[in-house]
Structures are given as structure tokens and as C-alpha cells.
Scaffold this motif. Sequence first.
Motif, short mmCIF file in Angstrom:
data_model
loop_
_atom_site.label_atom_id
_atom_site.label_comp_id
_atom_site.label_asym_id
_atom_site.label_seq_id
_atom_site.Cartn_x
_atom_site.Cartn_y
_atom_site.Cartn_z
N ALA A 15 0.86 -1.26 -0.07
CA ALA A 15 0.01 -0.06 0.08
C ALA A 15 0.92 1.25 -0.01
CB ALA A 15 -0.84 -0.07 1.38
N GLU A 16 0.59 1.96 -1.02
CA GLU A 16 1.18 3.36 -0.83
C GLU A 16 0.44 4.43 -0.25
OE1 GLU A 16 3.85 5.88 -4.10
OE2 GLU A 16 1.46 6.01 -4.50
N ILE A 17 0.55 5.07 0.69
CA ILE A 17 -0.13 5.84 1.63
C ILE A 17 0.31 7.40 1.58
CG2 ILE A 17 -1.12 6.49 3.87
CD1 ILE A 17 -0.49 3.54 4.52
N VAL A 18 -0.73 8.35 1.07
CA VAL A 18 -0.04 9.69 0.94
C VAL A 18 -1.06 10.37 1.67
CG1 VAL A 18 0.17 11.62 -0.80
CG2 VAL A 18 0.58 9.08 -1.59
N GLY A 19 -0.37 11.49 2.37
CA GLY A 19 -1.39 12.45 3.24
C GLY A 19 -0.35 13.58 3.88
N ASP A 20 -1.32 14.42 4.43
CA ASP A 20 -0.46 15.46 5.06
C ASP A 20 -1.33 15.76 6.40
OD1 ASP A 20 -2.77 16.72 4.13
OD2 ASP A 20 -1.64 18.23 2.85
N LYS A 21 -1.16 17.02 6.88
CA LYS A 21 -1.84 17.56 7.91
C LYS A 21 -3.36 17.43 8.01
CE LYS A 21 -1.62 22.39 7.52
NZ LYS A 21 -2.68 22.48 6.72
N ASP A 22 -4.20 17.56 6.63
CA ASP A 22 -5.50 17.72 6.21
C ASP A 22 -5.98 16.20 6.03
OD1 ASP A 22 -5.54 20.48 6.45
OD2 ASP A 22 -4.86 20.75 4.46
N GLY A 23 -5.22 15.21 6.26
CA GLY A 23 -5.90 13.73 6.01
C GLY A 23 -5.04 12.91 4.99
N ILE A 24 -5.69 12.00 4.89
CA ILE A 24 -5.15 10.87 3.77
C ILE A 24 -5.60 11.46 2.61
CG2 ILE A 24 -5.39 8.49 2.92
CD1 ILE A 24 -3.55 8.91 5.65
N GLN A 25 -4.81 11.50 1.54
CA GLN A 25 -5.30 11.92 0.21
C GLN A 25 -5.47 10.54 -0.65
OE1 GLN A 25 -2.76 14.32 -2.17
NE2 GLN A 25 -4.47 14.88 -3.30
N SER A 26 -4.40 9.67 -0.27
CA SER A 26 -4.62 8.48 -1.30
C SER A 26 -4.12 7.20 -0.61
CB SER A 26 -4.28 8.53 -2.64
OG SER A 26 -2.80 8.77 -2.62
N ILE A 27 -4.51 5.87 -0.78
CA ILE A 27 -4.18 4.78 -0.36
C ILE A 27 -4.24 3.91 -1.52
CG2 ILE A 27 -3.96 2.88 1.04
CD1 ILE A 27 -5.65 4.46 2.99
N SER A 28 -3.21 3.42 -2.15
CA SER A 28 -3.28 2.70 -3.48
C SER A 28 -2.37 1.56 -3.39
CB SER A 28 -2.78 3.37 -4.60
OG SER A 28 -1.65 4.05 -4.64
N VAL A 29 -2.79 0.42 -3.97
CA VAL A 29 -2.00 -0.69 -3.91
C VAL A 29 -1.16 -0.76 -5.21
CG1 VAL A 29 -3.62 -2.30 -5.47
CG2 VAL A 29 -2.09 -3.44 -3.64
N ILE A 30 0.10 -1.10 -5.15
CA ILE A 30 1.11 -1.15 -6.30
C ILE A 30 1.78 -2.42 -6.32
CG2 ILE A 30 1.55 1.68 -6.03
CD1 ILE A 30 3.97 0.93 -4.31
N ASP A 31 2.23 -2.81 -7.40
CA ASP A 31 2.73 -4.16 -7.47
C ASP A 31 4.33 -4.08 -7.62
OD1 ASP A 31 0.53 -5.74 -7.53
OD2 ASP A 31 0.37 -4.95 -9.47
N ILE A 32 4.68 -3.40 -6.29
CA ILE A 32 6.16 -3.49 -5.93
C ILE A 32 6.41 -4.24 -4.73
CG2 ILE A 32 8.21 -1.82 -5.30
CD1 ILE A 32 6.73 0.25 -7.19
N ASP A 33 7.33 -5.06 -4.82
CA ASP A 33 7.68 -5.74 -3.68
C ASP A 33 8.54 -5.23 -2.55
OD1 ASP A 33 7.41 -7.86 -1.93
OD2 ASP A 33 8.85 -9.20 -2.80
N LEU A 34 8.32 -4.81 -1.38
CA LEU A 34 9.27 -4.10 -0.63
C LEU A 34 9.67 -5.16 0.49
CD1 LEU A 34 7.29 -0.79 -0.01
CD2 LEU A 34 9.24 -1.23 -1.40
N PRO A 35 10.69 -4.53 1.33
CA PRO A 35 11.20 -5.52 2.35
C PRO A 35 9.98 -5.97 3.35
CG PRO A 35 12.65 -3.73 2.30
CD PRO A 35 11.57 -3.59 1.38
N SER A 36 9.98 -7.01 3.97
CA SER A 36 8.93 -7.46 4.64
C SER A 36 8.54 -6.68 6.02
CB SER A 36 9.16 -9.00 5.36
OG SER A 36 10.36 -8.93 6.33
N SER A 37 9.47 -5.63 6.37
CA SER A 37 8.69 -4.86 7.56
C SER A 37 8.50 -3.47 7.05
CB SER A 37 9.85 -4.79 8.59
OG SER A 37 10.99 -4.17 8.09
N HIS A 38 7.52 -2.92 7.48
CA HIS A 38 7.29 -1.43 7.24
C HIS A 38 8.02 -0.62 8.35
CE1 HIS A 38 3.68 -2.87 9.69
NE2 HIS A 38 4.12 -1.32 10.21
#
Length: 163
Positions: A15-38
Motif C-alpha cells: 500500500a502506498e499511503i499519501v497524506g498531510d496534516k489535512d488527512g489521507i489523500q490516497s491509499i493505493s495498492v502497487i505491485d512493487i515488492d518491498l522488504p517484509s517490515s514497514h
Amino acid sequence: MEFKTTYYKTPIGTAEIVGDKDGIQSISVIDIDLPSSHEITNNLPQCIQDCVTQLDEYFQGKRKEFNLKLNPKGTDFQKKVWNELKTIPFGKTRTYLEQTKHIGDPKAIRAVASANGKNPIWIVIPCHRVIGSDGSLTGYAGGIWRKKWLIDHESPVKQQSLF
């Protein structure tokens, strides 16, 4: 304040999560494998940190409703459709036709389907809970397999394996 982005590994993609002090603007699923921990850094807005925590609880089966400050970008009609999506209860589905009736315009089925498809806030605004009139899992930007996974995850009746 500029938008901040973080990535969170879920059972069905990153999940790619984008936001600022006004709130979450977007959450999208992306097909990129990241390390197992966030990793949550201290310079992220509280809304993003809260979002990661609540998504974690959702995927662990501990959360059925989200309580996040949201700030999606879209037209007034799209925002109306997205707000109505948030009224579909956890573990339930609604057809596109039912969704159009809920927003008060049963003839707007194509416009509602289009707005669902442009939903910028994955899972939290639960467009995955909208299905075809025949019960089919139609139209899902994240892929039908993810829609099925999410509906199964939220189902009060868990399918038991015979093997």
C-alpha cells in the motif's frame, strides 16, 4: 505542508499511503515488492501513522471500521459516491444498482461505477464491497483477485478447507 508518502506491506500487495496534516489523500495498492517490515518515521503526519496502525489491525482481523481523517481529491459527485461507499457495513456487499439508489439516482449507474473506479482511498473507502447485480466480482482497479480476497477476509463465514 507538502504531502508525505509511506509504504506498507499487506497480505495482498504494497500500500502506498499519501497524506498531510489535512488527512489521507490516497491509499493505493502497487505491485512493487518491498522488504517484509514497514517503517514509520517520526516526520510523517499523524494521519499516516494512524492509517498504518488501522490497516495493520484490519489485516489482522481486529478492525472492522476505520477512523481516519480523509481528504480525497475528486469532484463533488465522486465524493458523494465515496461517502456512500463508507456506509456499506463490514462483511456486507451492495450491487452497483443498490449503490445508485442509495445516492438517490438509480439512472446514474455508469457514473457511480466510474466514481467507484476512481476511488483514491483503497480499503478505507470500501469500493471492494460493490458487486455486479448477478453477484459477480466486477470492476476492481486492484484486480479481481484482491477484491475476492478482501470480501473473503471480511466474510463472517470463513470457508473451511477440506484438506
